[in-house]
Design a protein around this motif. Structure first.
Motif, PDB file in Angstrom:
ATOM      1  N   THR A  45      -9.786 -13.199   2.333  1.00  9.47           N
ATOM      2  CA  THR A  45     -10.592 -12.763   3.473  1.00  9.47           C
ATOM      3  C   THR A  45      -9.726 -12.393   4.672  1.00  9.47           C
ATOM      4  N   ALA A  46      -8.557 -12.984   4.784  1.00  7.55           N
ATOM      5  CA  ALA A  46      -7.658 -12.659   5.896  1.00  7.55           C
ATOM      6  C   ALA A  46      -6.747 -11.497   5.574  1.00  7.55           C
ATOM      7  N   VAL A  47      -6.156 -11.492   4.401  1.00  5.08           N
ATOM      8  CA  VAL A  47      -5.146 -10.478   4.081  1.00  5.08           C
ATOM      9  C   VAL A  47      -5.768  -9.133   3.744  1.00  5.08           C
ATOM     10  N   TYR A  48      -7.031  -9.107   3.353  1.00  2.62           N
ATOM     11  CA  TYR A  48      -7.702  -7.844   3.054  1.00  2.62           C
ATOM     12  C   TYR A  48      -8.102  -7.078   4.311  1.00  2.62           C
ATOM     13  N   GLU A  49      -8.207  -7.740   5.427  1.00  7.26           N
ATOM     14  CA  GLU A  49      -8.704  -7.094   6.636  1.00  7.26           C
ATOM     15  C   GLU A  49      -7.788  -5.944   7.052  1.00  7.26           C
ATOM     16  N   TYR A  50      -8.382  -4.929   7.685  1.00  4.13           N
ATOM     17  CA  TYR A  50      -7.653  -3.695   7.952  1.00  4.13           C
ATOM     18  C   TYR A  50      -6.602  -3.826   9.056  1.00  4.13           C
ATOM     19  N   LEU A  51      -6.589  -4.971   9.755  1.00  3.26           N
ATOM     20  CA  LEU A  51      -5.554  -5.213  10.744  1.00  3.26           C
ATOM     21  C   LEU A  51      -4.577  -6.288  10.309  1.00  3.26           C
ATOM     22  N   SER A  52      -4.643  -6.735   9.057  1.00  2.00           N
ATOM     23  CA  SER A  52      -3.629  -7.667   8.578  1.00  2.00           C
ATOM     24  C   SER A  52      -2.296  -6.933   8.473  1.00  2.00           C
ATOM     25  N   PRO A  53      -1.160  -7.617   8.654  1.00  2.00           N
ATOM     26  CA  PRO A  53       0.132  -6.919   8.657  1.00  2.00           C
ATOM     27  C   PRO A  53       0.386  -6.107   7.403  1.00  2.00           C
ATOM     28  N   THR A  54       0.023  -6.625   6.231  1.00  2.44           N
ATOM     29  CA  THR A  54       0.304  -5.884   5.006  1.00  2.44           C
ATOM     30  C   THR A  54      -0.541  -4.624   4.900  1.00  2.44           C
ATOM     31  N   VAL A  55      -1.797  -4.689   5.332  1.00  2.00           N
ATOM     32  CA  VAL A  55      -2.663  -3.513   5.256  1.00  2.00           C
ATOM     33  C   VAL A  55      -2.241  -2.473   6.293  1.00  2.00           C
ATOM     34  N   VAL A  56      -1.784  -2.910   7.461  1.00  2.00           N
ATOM     35  CA  VAL A  56      -1.265  -1.968   8.459  1.00  2.00           C
ATOM     36  C   VAL A  56      -0.085  -1.196   7.887  1.00  2.00           C
ATOM     37  N   VAL A  57       0.865  -1.917   7.296  1.00  6.41           N
ATOM     38  CA  VAL A  57       2.036  -1.255   6.704  1.00  6.41           C
ATOM     39  C   VAL A  57       1.619  -0.337   5.567  1.00  6.41           C
ATOM     40  N   MET A  58       0.719  -0.812   4.717  1.00  4.15           N
ATOM     41  CA  MET A  58       0.221  -0.025   3.599  1.00  4.15           C
ATOM     42  C   MET A  58      -0.443   1.258   4.088  1.00  4.15           C
ATOM     43  N   SER A  59      -1.232   1.160   5.140  1.00  2.00           N
ATOM     44  CA  SER A  59      -2.000   2.300   5.625  1.00  2.00           C
ATOM     45  C   SER A  59      -1.108   3.358   6.271  1.00  2.00           C
ATOM     46  N   LEU A  60      -0.169   2.928   7.100  1.00  3.04           N
ATOM     47  CA  LEU A  60       0.704   3.891   7.779  1.00  3.04           C
ATOM     48  C   LEU A  60       1.614   4.602   6.785  1.00  3.04           C
ATOM     49  N   SER A  61       2.184   3.855   5.857  1.00  2.00           N
ATOM     50  CA  SER A  61       3.034   4.490   4.847  1.00  2.00           C
ATOM     51  C   SER A  61       2.196   5.343   3.903  1.00  2.00           C
ATOM     52  N   GLY A  62       0.985   4.882   3.567  1.00  2.00           N
ATOM     53  CA  GLY A  62       0.109   5.655   2.698  1.00  2.00           C
ATOM     54  C   GLY A  62      -0.307   6.972   3.325  1.00  2.00           C
ATOM     55  N   TYR A  63      -0.558   6.979   4.623  1.00  3.58           N
ATOM     56  CA  TYR A  63      -0.910   8.203   5.344  1.00  3.58           C
ATOM     57  C   TYR A  63       0.197   9.240   5.221  1.00  3.58           C
ATOM     58  N   LEU A  64       1.434   8.806   5.416  1.00  2.00           N
ATOM     59  CA  LEU A  64       2.569   9.720   5.303  1.00  2.00           C
ATOM     60  C   LEU A  64       2.780  10.187   3.869  1.00  2.00           C
ATOM     61  N   LEU A  65       2.580   9.295   2.919  1.00  2.00           N
ATOM     62  CA  LEU A  65       2.755   9.671   1.512  1.00  2.00           C
ATOM     63  C   LEU A  65       1.683  10.660   1.062  1.00  2.00           C
ATOM     64  N   LEU A  66       0.470  10.499   1.530  1.00  2.00           N
ATOM     65  CA  LEU A  66      -0.587  11.449   1.187  1.00  2.00           C
ATOM     66  C   LEU A  66      -0.278  12.835   1.752  1.00  2.00           C
ATOM     67  N   HIS A  67       0.284  12.863   2.948  1.00  2.00           N
ATOM     68  CA  HIS A  67       0.698  14.152   3.527  1.00  2.00           C
ATOM     69  C   HIS A  67       1.748  14.814   2.649  1.00  2.00           C
ATOM     70  N   ARG A  68       2.708  14.032   2.194  1.00  2.00           N
ATOM     71  CA  ARG A  68       3.754  14.588   1.335  1.00  2.00           C
ATOM     72  C   ARG A  68       3.172  15.036  -0.013  1.00  2.00           C
ATOM     73  N   LEU A  69       2.279  14.222  -0.564  1.00  2.00           N
ATOM     74  CA  LEU A  69       1.714  14.515  -1.872  1.00  2.00           C
ATOM     75  C   LEU A  69       0.845  15.756  -1.851  1.00  2.00           C
ATOM     76  N   PHE A  70       0.046  15.903  -0.797  1.00  2.00           N
ATOM     77  CA  PHE A  70      -0.937  16.986  -0.744  1.00  2.00           C
ATOM     78  C   PHE A  70      -0.555  18.078   0.245  1.00  2.00           C
ATOM     79  N   ASP A  71       0.698  18.176   0.587  1.00  2.00           N
ATOM     80  CA  ASP A  71       1.119  19.229   1.508  1.00  2.00           C
ATOM     81  C   ASP A  71       0.675  20.580   0.958  1.00  2.00           C
TER      82      ASP A  71
END
Length: 370
Positions: free
Chosen positions: A250-276
């Motif tokens: 319940t804590a680590v899944y939240e969208y502001l948990s440190p792991t999800v923040v890192v996952m989201s920011l890196s995922g955003y950049l990777l999606l840009h690279r993948l779907f350029d």
């Protein structure tokens, strides 16, 4: 050196935003996957630590980037200074695209939750649910987006006139506030969100979507971003299963948990690279994106209705089907319904379409006009 300093101040040159179309489709599939197996992770259908639970945990953890990326894409498009237009024009269009669907679908899901899902919960109060800004599982996102939309004309002042350093600094502060809110809420059990405050913790993502929009990873950066993303997913999986407390997910899944923040920011950049943008079809993802908002609005009706017919995800095979196969089935079904609904004028507005006869604010008179 002067060129580097200049890029740091104003950001990289603008790039196409077409990559956001397939990225948005992939994100909605991940959102549906979360909702199809959420009750399994929540130990309603499987015991914590069982094989079925771990499979559901892996799928859920690996999908947690989806909602932040949705929010970042929304910010990247709404905060674009190049779009111009007055605040009145912007809000007039967003009234139909955000506020009308919010009201319509709140009116759909409250009776659905009261009557069709009455066996799942007791004592639910629809008025309190609206005041918390979350009357149904996915509708909180519209309540968040509605308040951010009202603030967008003011935030555009930062994207138009603010330096890149000011933009990064503001986004870092907002994201830090959100993470602190998450920490205080889950560690000390304070700070329950409501309709007026639910947007604030996620505001940093909205601004970061614009700031990071035109950054394209190259060379070794792609490898490092992928490693960071996978590491964040792995830590989320392990913490959800082995962390402290009776329900560590319940804590680590939240969208502001440190792991999800890192996952989201890196995922955003990777999606840009993948779907350029390069003209590829991306396995049909681009064809689905015009209907992604309808899929977002409709998919819980599929998830909860069909689950009563086909069975719940309570075993490893069932979790794999619900988490990996059915999200695509539900997305296609909701796409078909949305496509049909958009053909009917009276239904179009429920899916965020601006009516053809909607009044358009008159442009302001030129300077000096009497």
């Amino acid at each position: 050196m002067a060129l580097i300093d200049r890029i740091d101040e104003v950001g990289p040159p603008p790039r196409s935003t077409q990559w956001m179309n397939p990225a948005r489709t992939l994100a909605i599939l991940a959102v549906i996957a979360i909702h199809t197996i959420a009750d399994t992770v929540g130990t309603r259908f499987a015991e914590h630590g069982s094989e079925a639970w771990w499979i559901a945990n892996v799928i859920d953890s690996a999908s947690r980037w989806s909602v932040p990326v949705f929010l970042m894409i929304s910010g990247a498009l709404a905060l674009d200074p190049a779009k111009g237009g007055s605040p009145r024009e912007f809000l007039s269009k967003r009234f139909w695209r955000i506020f009308v669907p919010l009201v319509v679908w709140t009116g759909v899901y409250i009776p659905y939750r009261l009557f069709a899902m009455s066996g799942y919960e007791t004592g639910w109060n629809p008025v309190l649910a609206i005041l918390t800004g979350s009357p149904f599982v996915q509708l909180y996102f519209l309540y968040v987006l509605a308040v951010l939309t009202l603030l967008t004309p003011f935030m555009r002042q930062l994207t138009v006139h603010g330096s890149r350093r000011a933009q990064w600094g503001t986004a870092a502060i907002l994201l830090g506030i959100g993470m602190l809110d998450h920490f205080a809420s889950y560690v000390f059990d304070v700070g329950d969100p409501n309709i007026a405050t639910r947007f604030l913790p996620l505001m940093g993502y909205y601004l970061l979507g614009w700031i990071m929009r035109d950054h394209l990873l190259r060379g070794a950066q792609v490898v490092w971003a992928a490693l960071v993303f996978l590491a964040a997913v792995a830590v989320t999986i392990l913490w959800a299963g082995l962390g402290p407390g009776a329900a560590p997910w319940t804590a680590v899944y939240e969208y502001l948990s440190p792991t999800v923040v890192v996952m989201s920011l890196s995922g955003y950049l990777l999606l840009h690279r993948l779907f350029d943008a390069d003209g590829r079809g991306y396995l049909g993802l681009r064809r689905l994106y015009p209907y992604s908002f309808g899929v977002f609005l409709l998919h819980p009706l599929c998830v909860y209705t069909f689950r009563d017919w086909i069975g719940v995800p309570d075993s490893v095979p069932a979790v794999l089907v619900h988490g990996l196969v059915l999200p695509l089935v539900y997305a296609l079904l909701c796409t078909a319904v949305t496509w049909a609904a958009l053909k009917v004028p009276v239904l179009r507005v429920a899916f965020g379409e601006v009516p053809r006869n909607a009044p358009v604010p008159a442009p302001p008179p030129p300077p000096g006009h009497a």
